[in-house]
Motif scaffolding. Structure first.
Motif, mmCIF file in Angstrom:
data_model
loop_
_atom_site.group_PDB
_atom_site.id
_atom_site.type_symbol
_atom_site.label_atom_id
_atom_site.label_comp_id
_atom_site.label_asym_id
_atom_site.label_seq_id
_atom_site.Cartn_x
_atom_site.Cartn_y
_atom_site.Cartn_z
ATOM 1 N N GLU A 44 107.209 41.769 85.456
ATOM 2 C CA GLU A 44 106.968 41.832 84.023
ATOM 3 C C GLU A 44 105.478 42.047 83.751
ATOM 4 N N ARG A 45 105.227 42.563 82.563
ATOM 5 C CA ARG A 45 103.839 42.733 82.151
ATOM 6 C C ARG A 45 103.202 41.362 82.012
ATOM 7 N N GLU A 46 101.989 41.217 82.547
ATOM 8 C CA GLU A 46 101.321 39.925 82.493
ATOM 9 C C GLU A 46 99.919 40.051 81.903
ATOM 10 N N PHE A 47 99.508 38.986 81.277
ATOM 11 C CA PHE A 47 98.190 38.907 80.656
ATOM 12 C C PHE A 47 97.101 38.858 81.725
ATOM 13 N N VAL A 48 96.001 39.552 81.451
ATOM 14 C CA VAL A 48 94.842 39.524 82.344
ATOM 15 C C VAL A 48 93.637 38.891 81.646
ATOM 16 N N ASP A 62 94.536 32.660 84.916
ATOM 17 C CA ASP A 62 94.006 31.859 86.022
ATOM 18 C C ASP A 62 93.803 32.704 87.274
ATOM 19 N N SER A 63 94.662 33.682 87.462
ATOM 20 C CA SER A 63 94.622 34.488 88.685
ATOM 21 C C SER A 63 93.385 35.380 88.775
ATOM 22 N N VAL A 64 92.681 35.590 87.653
ATOM 23 C CA VAL A 64 91.516 36.479 87.690
ATOM 24 C C VAL A 64 90.217 35.778 87.311
ATOM 25 N N LYS A 65 90.287 34.519 86.940
ATOM 26 C CA LYS A 65 89.067 33.784 86.561
ATOM 27 C C LYS A 65 88.052 33.787 87.699
ATOM 28 N N GLY A 66 86.823 34.059 87.333
ATOM 29 C CA GLY A 66 85.760 34.098 88.326
ATOM 30 C C GLY A 66 85.625 35.435 89.034
ATOM 31 N N ARG A 67 86.607 36.322 88.841
ATOM 32 C CA ARG A 67 86.560 37.634 89.485
ATOM 33 C C ARG A 67 86.471 38.773 88.466
ATOM 34 N N PHE A 68 87.110 38.602 87.321
ATOM 35 C CA PHE A 68 87.128 39.642 86.290
ATOM 36 C C PHE A 68 86.288 39.181 85.100
ATOM 37 N N ALA A 69 85.722 40.150 84.406
ATOM 38 C CA ALA A 69 84.969 39.862 83.190
ATOM 39 C C ALA A 69 85.302 40.903 82.136
ATOM 40 N N ILE A 70 85.567 40.437 80.925
ATOM 41 C CA ILE A 70 85.872 41.341 79.816
ATOM 42 C C ILE A 70 84.720 41.298 78.823
ATOM 43 N N TYR A 71 84.335 42.444 78.315
ATOM 44 C CA TYR A 71 83.320 42.482 77.283
ATOM 45 C C TYR A 71 83.536 43.714 76.417
ATOM 46 N N ARG A 72 82.911 43.693 75.235
ATOM 47 C CA ARG A 72 83.145 44.801 74.302
ATOM 48 C C ARG A 72 81.837 45.348 73.798
ATOM 49 N N ASP A 73 81.889 46.608 73.423
ATOM 50 C CA ASP A 73 80.765 47.301 72.800
ATOM 51 C C ASP A 73 81.241 47.695 71.407
ATOM 52 N N MET A 74 80.778 46.969 70.397
ATOM 53 C CA MET A 74 81.279 47.195 69.046
ATOM 54 C C MET A 74 80.807 48.533 68.479
ATOM 55 N N VAL A 75 79.675 49.017 68.942
ATOM 56 C CA VAL A 75 79.178 50.312 68.471
ATOM 57 C C VAL A 75 80.072 51.431 68.983
ATOM 58 N N LYS A 76 80.435 51.333 70.262
ATOM 59 C CA LYS A 76 81.275 52.375 70.872
ATOM 60 C C LYS A 76 82.757 52.118 70.648
ATOM 61 N N ASN A 77 83.105 50.970 70.063
ATOM 62 C CA ASN A 77 84.505 50.608 69.853
ATOM 63 C C ASN A 77 85.271 50.646 71.174
ATOM 64 N N VAL A 79 86.228 48.463 74.928
ATOM 65 C CA VAL A 79 86.292 47.214 75.674
ATOM 66 C C VAL A 79 86.335 47.553 77.153
ATOM 67 N N TYR A 80 85.713 46.707 77.956
ATOM 68 C CA TYR A 80 85.607 46.942 79.393
ATOM 69 C C TYR A 80 86.204 45.773 80.162
ATOM 70 N N LEU A 81 86.701 46.069 81.343
ATOM 71 C CA LEU A 81 87.170 45.037 82.246
ATOM 72 C C LEU A 81 86.496 45.282 83.593
ATOM 73 N N GLN A 82 85.524 44.432 83.910
ATOM 74 C CA GLN A 82 84.850 44.521 85.191
ATOM 75 C C GLN A 82 85.629 43.684 86.186
#
Length: 125
Positions: A44-48, A62-77, A79-82
């Motif tokens: 099933e589709r799962e939240f990241v 929980d499975s991605v904490k400490g490994r993934f980072a989400i951030y947004r650029d409001m000017v460019k509209n 969102v990124y997932l590192q």
């Protein structure tokens, strides 16, 4: 018409990194949230991860904490997932989502009104 376009997926070795981008067009989001979900074959589709547009409050599975980072650029509209320290179990199609203006759990897919087409991430062992 709102469009979300993901990019940045690909093949990477375990332990490697990738950055996904999601560019929104057709509307400038000023409230609600943008999130990333993933779906592996037969699962099933799962939240990241998700980020609130105004407060920048972040939520992670929980499975991605400490490994993934989400951030947004409001000017460019956008969102990124590192993603770092990738594991084979991170292999999935990753989807960007936007919505939640009326509230709702950021980890619940039904909170979101708009979805991208998905981008494949494959992590080899």
């Amino acid at each position: 018409q709102v469009q979300l376009v993901e990019s940045g997926g690909g093949l990477v070795q375990a332990g490697g990194s990738l950055m996904l981008s999601c560019a929104a067009s057709g509307r400038t989001f000023s409230s609600g949230a943008m999130g990333w979900f993933r779906q592996a074959p037969g699962k099933e589709r799962e939240f990241v991860a998700a980020i609130d547009y105004l407060s920048a409050l972040r939520n992670y599975a929980d499975s991605v904490k400490g490994r993934f980072a989400i951030y947004r650029d409001m000017v460019k509209n956008t969102v990124y997932l590192q993603m770092s320290s990738l594991k084979p179990e991170d292999t999935a199609v990753y989807y960007c989502a936007a919505g939640g203006i009326r509230g709702g759990s950021r980890s619940d897919p039904s909170t979101y009104d708009y979805w991208g087409q998905g981008t494949q991430v494959t992590v080899s062992s």
